[in-house]
Design an enzyme around this catalytic site. Structure first.
Site, PDB file in Angstrom:
ATOM      1  N   ILE A 188      11.666   5.346   8.819  1.00  0.00           N
ATOM      2  CA  ILE A 188      10.834   6.727   8.361  1.00  0.00           C
ATOM      3  C   ILE A 188       9.321   6.190   8.240  1.00  0.00           C
ATOM      4  CG2 ILE A 188      12.826   8.082   7.633  1.00  0.00           C
ATOM      5  CD1 ILE A 188      10.760   6.523   5.093  1.00  0.00           C
ATOM      6  N   ASP A 218      15.070  -0.084  -0.108  1.00  0.00           N
ATOM      7  CA  ASP A 218      15.931  -0.518   0.879  1.00  0.00           C
ATOM      8  C   ASP A 218      16.885  -1.431   0.554  1.00  0.00           C
ATOM      9  OD1 ASP A 218      17.290  -0.345   3.432  1.00  0.00           O
ATOM     10  OD2 ASP A 218      15.648  -1.390   4.459  1.00  0.00           O
ATOM     11  N   ARG A 221       0.475   6.026   7.631  1.00  0.00           N
ATOM     12  CA  ARG A 221       0.787   6.169   6.223  1.00  0.00           C
ATOM     13  C   ARG A 221      -0.082   7.574   5.766  1.00  0.00           C
ATOM     14  NH1 ARG A 221       1.888   1.366   3.869  1.00  0.00           N
ATOM     15  NH2 ARG A 221       1.021  -0.491   5.112  1.00  0.00           N
ATOM     16  N   ASP A 241       7.606   2.809  -2.966  1.00  0.00           N
ATOM     17  CA  ASP A 241       7.570   3.883  -1.852  1.00  0.00           C
ATOM     18  C   ASP A 241       8.975   4.059  -1.535  1.00  0.00           C
ATOM     19  OD1 ASP A 241       7.736   1.366  -0.767  1.00  0.00           O
ATOM     20  OD2 ASP A 241       6.319   1.864   1.089  1.00  0.00           O
ATOM     21  N   LYS A 249       0.957  -1.215  -0.044  1.00  0.00           N
ATOM     22  CA  LYS A 249       0.005  -0.164  -0.064  1.00  0.00           C
ATOM     23  C   LYS A 249       0.775   1.308  -0.075  1.00  0.00           C
ATOM     24  CE  LYS A 249      -2.274  -2.880   3.189  1.00  0.00           C
ATOM     25  NZ  LYS A 249      -2.581  -2.824   5.008  1.00  0.00           N
TER      26      LYS A 249
HETATM   27  P1  IMP Z   1      13.564  -4.071   0.557  1.00  0.00           P
HETATM   28  O1  IMP Z   1      12.969  -4.943   0.105  1.00  0.00           O
HETATM   29  O2  IMP Z   1      14.378  -3.929   1.523  1.00  0.00           O
HETATM   30  O3  IMP Z   1      13.947  -2.850  -0.451  1.00  0.00           O
HETATM   31  O4  IMP Z   1      12.222  -3.099   1.391  1.00  0.00           O
HETATM   32  C1  IMP Z   1      11.280  -2.434   0.772  1.00  0.00           C
HETATM   33  C2  IMP Z   1      10.103  -2.303   1.433  1.00  0.00           C
HETATM   34  O5  IMP Z   1      10.308  -2.176   2.947  1.00  0.00           O
HETATM   35  C3  IMP Z   1       9.215  -1.003   1.041  1.00  0.00           C
HETATM   36  O6  IMP Z   1       8.591  -1.150   0.173  1.00  0.00           O
HETATM   37  C4  IMP Z   1       8.680  -0.773   2.254  1.00  0.00           C
HETATM   38  O7  IMP Z   1       7.600  -1.263   2.583  1.00  0.00           O
HETATM   39  C5  IMP Z   1       9.454  -1.299   3.633  1.00  0.00           C
HETATM   40  N1  IMP Z   1      10.537  -0.212   4.229  1.00  0.00           N
HETATM   41  C6  IMP Z   1      11.889  -0.176   4.016  1.00  0.00           C
HETATM   42  N2  IMP Z   1      12.380   0.727   4.742  1.00  0.00           N
HETATM   43  C7  IMP Z   1      11.302   1.116   5.460  1.00  0.00           C
HETATM   44  C8  IMP Z   1      11.158   2.316   6.351  1.00  0.00           C
HETATM   45  O8  IMP Z   1      12.087   3.356   6.891  1.00  0.00           O
HETATM   46  N3  IMP Z   1       9.870   2.735   6.915  1.00  0.00           N
HETATM   47  C9  IMP Z   1       8.767   1.901   6.333  1.00  0.00           C
HETATM   48  N4  IMP Z   1       8.800   0.911   5.593  1.00  0.00           N
HETATM   49  C10 IMP Z   1      10.218   0.624   4.907  1.00  0.00           C
HETATM   50 MG    MG Z   2       6.461  -0.929   0.245  1.00  0.00          MG
END
Ligand code: IMP
Ligand code: MG
Length: 189
Positions: free
Chosen positions: A159, A109, A171, A106, A49
């Protein structure tokens, strides 16, 4: 929720409403300059979302025709770190074969979520796949995935706001803020 309530949960505002708007206008320009062949269909796929406020503002600033689709991918349970492997929980409705696909995220990471989604969608033979993200946390990166466009680079902090949640909350904030450390330590908001 009153404005005052916001500030019980965040320690600092990282990106204001005005800065978000400015960044998203620039992102829309990038979309129009990148996808100049208007005879080719461009599908924006928002990952739910978290991408809702971003994709909502982005589409109103893009000048060319686009279509929208959405996907729910679970990898992250609204906590402060990724848990388990990504999985497509709700798939898109459209056929993307031969189309240009722009994945709207969004935040990137580690990059695991978006890498998994790109790989799955590539199997459906689109003309191209690129990624646009509101936020980029380069310090967390564990993949060498290329990001087409990122609006804001942010430090290694948890964040919330403008789509991003902690345990499904926050959100709806109009800004991006840093979640208070006490909340993460307590594990409850
Ligand atoms: P990744 O797979 O590690 O790149 O993470 C991506 C997902 O983790 C994003 O779509 C977010 O939903 C969540 N995410 C990563 N860092 C944060 C943060 O600092 N706050 C909230 N959600 C996060
Ligand atoms: Mg996400």
């Amino acid at each position: 929720m009153s404005r005052k309530k916001y500030f019980e949960n965040i320690s600092e505002i990282l990106i204001t409403k005005k800065q978000l708007k400015k960044g998203i206008v620039k992102a829309a320009k990038w979309v129009d300059e990148t996808y100049t062949d208007h005879n080719k269909d461009l599908v924006l796929i928002g990952l739910l979302k978290g991408s809702i406020p971003f994709i909502g503002q982005l589409v109103t600033e893009i000048e060319r025709d686009v279509t929208l689709d959405f996907m729910v991918v679970s990898s992250f349970k609204g906590e402060d770190k990724a848990q388990g492997k990504p999985e497509i929980v709700t798939d898109i409705l459209s056929d993307i074969k031969g189309k240009d696909v722009l994945l709207v995220e969004d935040i990137v990471d580690s990059g695991y979520t978006i890498e998994y989604v790109s790989k799955e969608l590539l199997k459906r033979k689109p003309n191209s796949i690129k990624i646009i993200t509101l936020l980029d946390k380069p310090s967390g990166r564990k993949t060498d995935l290329e990001i087409g466009y990122s609006c804001f680079e942010i430090p290694h902090k948890f964040i919330v706001g403008f789509g991003l949640d902690y345990k499904e909350k926050c959100r709806n904030y109009e800004f991006i803020g840093v979640l208070k450390k006490e909340i993460i330590e307590r594990g409850k908001i």
